[in-house]
Write a protein that holds these residues in place. Structure first.
Motif, PDB file in Angstrom:
ATOM      1  N   LEU A 200       0.836  -1.205   0.000  1.00 18.25           N
ATOM      2  CA  LEU A 200       0.000   0.000   0.000  1.00 18.25           C
ATOM      3  C   LEU A 200       0.872   1.256   0.000  1.00 18.25           C
ATOM      4  CD1 LEU A 200      -2.938   1.120   0.259  1.00 18.25           C
ATOM      5  CD2 LEU A 200      -2.568   1.140   2.737  1.00 18.25           C
ATOM      6  N   ASP A 201       1.894   1.272   0.854  1.00 18.96           N
ATOM      7  CA  ASP A 201       2.797   2.412   0.938  1.00 18.96           C
ATOM      8  C   ASP A 201       4.204   1.918   1.269  1.00 18.96           C
ATOM      9  OD1 ASP A 201       2.667   1.740   3.646  1.00 18.96           O
ATOM     10  OD2 ASP A 201       1.205   3.311   4.098  1.00 18.96           O
ATOM     11  N   ALA A 202       5.145   2.835   1.408  1.00 16.91           N
ATOM     12  CA  ALA A 202       6.543   2.452   1.639  1.00 16.91           C
ATOM     13  C   ALA A 202       6.707   1.646   2.918  1.00 16.91           C
ATOM     14  CB  ALA A 202       7.416   3.704   1.683  1.00 16.91           C
ATOM     15  N   ALA A 203       5.899   1.963   3.938  1.00 12.00           N
ATOM     16  CA  ALA A 203       6.003   1.252   5.214  1.00 12.00           C
ATOM     17  C   ALA A 203       5.659  -0.229   5.071  1.00 12.00           C
ATOM     18  CB  ALA A 203       5.093   1.908   6.256  1.00 12.00           C
ATOM     19  N   GLY A 204       4.894  -0.555   4.049  1.00  8.12           N
ATOM     20  CA  GLY A 204       4.475  -1.937   3.859  1.00  8.12           C
ATOM     21  C   GLY A 204       5.407  -2.767   2.996  1.00  8.12           C
ATOM     22  N   VAL A 205       6.419  -2.147   2.413  1.00 14.13           N
ATOM     23  CA  VAL A 205       7.372  -2.890   1.572  1.00 14.13           C
ATOM     24  C   VAL A 205       8.286  -3.707   2.485  1.00 14.13           C
ATOM     25  CG1 VAL A 205       9.212  -2.723  -0.143  1.00 14.13           C
ATOM     26  CG2 VAL A 205       7.299  -1.108  -0.198  1.00 14.13           C
ATOM     27  N   PRO A 206       8.421  -5.004   2.250  1.00 13.51           N
ATOM     28  CA  PRO A 206       9.262  -5.841   3.111  1.00 13.51           C
ATOM     29  C   PRO A 206      10.702  -5.328   3.185  1.00 13.51           C
ATOM     30  CG  PRO A 206       7.930  -7.208   1.656  1.00 13.51           C
ATOM     31  CD  PRO A 206       7.758  -5.787   1.201  1.00 13.51           C
ATOM     32  N   GLU A 207      11.294  -5.451   4.377  1.00  6.88           N
ATOM     33  CA  GLU A 207      12.664  -4.978   4.583  1.00  6.88           C
ATOM     34  C   GLU A 207      13.651  -5.643   3.632  1.00  6.88           C
ATOM     35  OE1 GLU A 207      13.986  -2.626   6.429  1.00  6.88           O
ATOM     36  OE2 GLU A 207      12.048  -1.975   7.201  1.00  6.88           O
ATOM     37  N   GLU A 208      13.439  -6.945   3.373  1.00  4.18           N
ATOM     38  CA  GLU A 208      14.371  -7.650   2.490  1.00  4.18           C
ATOM     39  C   GLU A 208      14.290  -7.127   1.055  1.00  4.18           C
ATOM     40  OE1 GLU A 208      10.802 -10.475   3.179  1.00  4.18           O
ATOM     41  OE2 GLU A 208      12.012  -9.039   4.322  1.00  4.18           O
ATOM     42  N   THR A 209      13.093  -6.684   0.648  1.00  3.17           N
ATOM     43  CA  THR A 209      12.931  -6.107  -0.690  1.00  3.17           C
ATOM     44  C   THR A 209      13.672  -4.780  -0.790  1.00  3.17           C
ATOM     45  OG1 THR A 209      10.765  -7.154  -0.920  1.00  3.17           O
ATOM     46  CG2 THR A 209      11.243  -5.327  -2.404  1.00  3.17           C
ATOM     47  N   ILE A 210      13.536  -3.956   0.253  1.00  2.00           N
ATOM     48  CA  ILE A 210      14.223  -2.664   0.275  1.00  2.00           C
ATOM     49  C   ILE A 210      15.738  -2.877   0.254  1.00  2.00           C
ATOM     50  CG2 ILE A 210      14.644  -0.579   1.630  1.00  2.00           C
ATOM     51  CD1 ILE A 210      11.778  -0.847   2.710  1.00  2.00           C
ATOM     52  N   ALA A 211      16.207  -3.837   1.056  1.00  2.00           N
ATOM     53  CA  ALA A 211      17.644  -4.122   1.116  1.00  2.00           C
ATOM     54  C   ALA A 211      18.172  -4.575  -0.242  1.00  2.00           C
ATOM     55  CB  ALA A 211      17.917  -5.178   2.181  1.00  2.00           C
ATOM     56  N   ARG A 212      17.393  -5.396  -0.927  1.00  2.00           N
ATOM     57  CA  ARG A 212      17.808  -5.874  -2.249  1.00  2.00           C
ATOM     58  C   ARG A 212      17.883  -4.728  -3.245  1.00  2.00           C
ATOM     59  NH1 ARG A 212      14.144  -9.394  -2.857  1.00  2.00           N
ATOM     60  NH2 ARG A 212      12.783  -8.256  -4.269  1.00  2.00           N
ATOM     61  N   GLU A 213      16.881  -3.852  -3.246  1.00  2.77           N
ATOM     62  CA  GLU A 213      16.873  -2.720  -4.167  1.00  2.77           C
ATOM     63  C   GLU A 213      18.034  -1.766  -3.877  1.00  2.77           C
ATOM     64  OE1 GLU A 213      14.982  -2.201  -6.848  1.00  2.77           O
ATOM     65  OE2 GLU A 213      14.127  -4.181  -6.459  1.00  2.77           O
ATOM     66  N   LYS A 214      18.302  -1.566  -2.589  1.00  3.63           N
ATOM     67  CA  LYS A 214      19.414  -0.669  -2.220  1.00  3.63           C
ATOM     68  C   LYS A 214      20.744  -1.267  -2.674  1.00  3.63           C
ATOM     69  CE  LYS A 214      21.448   1.884   1.616  1.00  3.63           C
ATOM     70  NZ  LYS A 214      21.367   2.258   3.054  1.00  3.63           N
ATOM     71  N   ALA A 215      20.897  -2.575  -2.510  1.00  2.00           N
ATOM     72  CA  ALA A 215      22.135  -3.247  -2.921  1.00  2.00           C
ATOM     73  C   ALA A 215      22.360  -3.113  -4.424  1.00  2.00           C
ATOM     74  CB  ALA A 215      22.093  -4.711  -2.511  1.00  2.00           C
TER      75      ALA A 215
END
Length: 306
Positions: A200-215
């Protein structure tokens, strides 16, 4: 009374492919006679159903059911698209969705719930396996509700009333006009079907997904100073959230505004504040690895064995 040993149950299970409990019941009914027990299982449709349970079921239907301020979506799988057009299978999918709407819970809870025509939902599925001739499985169940407002559904590639290959539920909380709310919720559901947002929003994006995108961002820009890399990652993630979170995505019905802006602008017509509570999107076979078969090789192998 015959002594039904674990070894006897195991032997019957290996010969019939049926479950342990079904094998024990069959042996009890036939006083330990293996061959009679196999016939008993076949007569009940249990042996045939169990033998098919190892085959990949990635086709089938997504079904939705909505009542008032709550809705459910289920995925009932079969092996082939042909079965999804079968009247019996379609009726089963609708009924399972109706049961899920009443009992709630996950697939296991729905499977254990009473089926309207008798027995449990799981038993009804087993019976359908025996008569339809394909492996059938209730893969997943999910629900959405609001305290006040509407839950609307949308089905893409509809196969009949309440059935399709993609099913979406959207919940809007509001005290405003229900017809206008339903119209907006359905538009958003269509948007979800088309864009498949991650959350729904950024808060709902899984941490592992964010970590992968940042990497990925850091790797693309390797060699730059650390402080520059952090700014690049921060900017890149903001762009990523606009692409994958529902509230920030450009609204497909008017791409000049985001979904959140479209919701806010709708409040005048609806006559009250509106909050997009959440969504559920089921795409048929999402994440299921389909078994690849080489039909020509199968025919050749069969011809060689004949």
């Amino acid at each position: 009374m015959a002594n039904i040993t674990a070894a006897l149950v195991k032997e019957l299970r290996e010969k019939s492919g049926a479950g342990m409990l079904d094998c024990k019941n069959a042996l009890t009914e036939t006083e330990g006679d293996i061959e009679a027990a196999i016939d008993w299982l076949r007569a009940k449709g249990l042996a045939r159903a169990a033998k098919k349970s190892g085959r990949v079921a990635a086709e089938g239907l997504v079904a939705v059911a909505v009542e008032g301020t709550k809705g459910v979506v289920i995925e009932l799988n079969a092996e082939t698209d042909f079965v999804a057009r079968n009247d019996q299978f379609q009726a089963l999918a609708r009924t399972v969705a109706d049961v899920a709407l009443k009992v709630g819970g996950d697939a296991a809870a729905v499977g254990a719930a009473p089926f309207p025509q008798g027995g449990t939902v799981s038993e009804a599925i087993t019976a359908a396996i025996a008569t339809i001739g394909e492996n059938i499985a209730l893969r997943r169940v999910d629900g959405l509700s609001v305290s006040e407002g509407v839950v609307a559904a949308y089905l893409h590639n509809a196969a009949g009333e309440g059935l399709g290959r993609i099913g979406v539920l959207v919940g809007l909380e509001s005290t405003g006009d229900k017809d206008e709310l339903n119209a907006l919720a359905r538009q958003i559901a269509m948007h979800v079907a088309a864009t498949n947002p991650v959350a729904l929003d950024a808060a709902g994006v899984p941490e592992e997904t964010i970590a992968r995108e940042k990497a990925i961002l850091l790797e693309k820009n390797a060699g730059k100073p650390a402080h520059v890399l952090e700014k690049i990652a921060e900017s890149g993630l903001k762009s990523y959230f606009k692409e994958v979170t529902l509230l920030e995505q450009p609204f497909i019905h008017d791409t000049s505004k985001s979904v959140s802006q479209a919701v806010k602008e709708s409040e005048g017509k609806i006559g009250a504040p509106v909050r997009l509570v959440g969504f559920i999107r089921y795409g048929l076979g999402d994440g299921v690895e389909k078994e690849e078969t080489d039909f020509a090789s199968e025919v050749a192998a069969a011809a060689g064995a004949a």
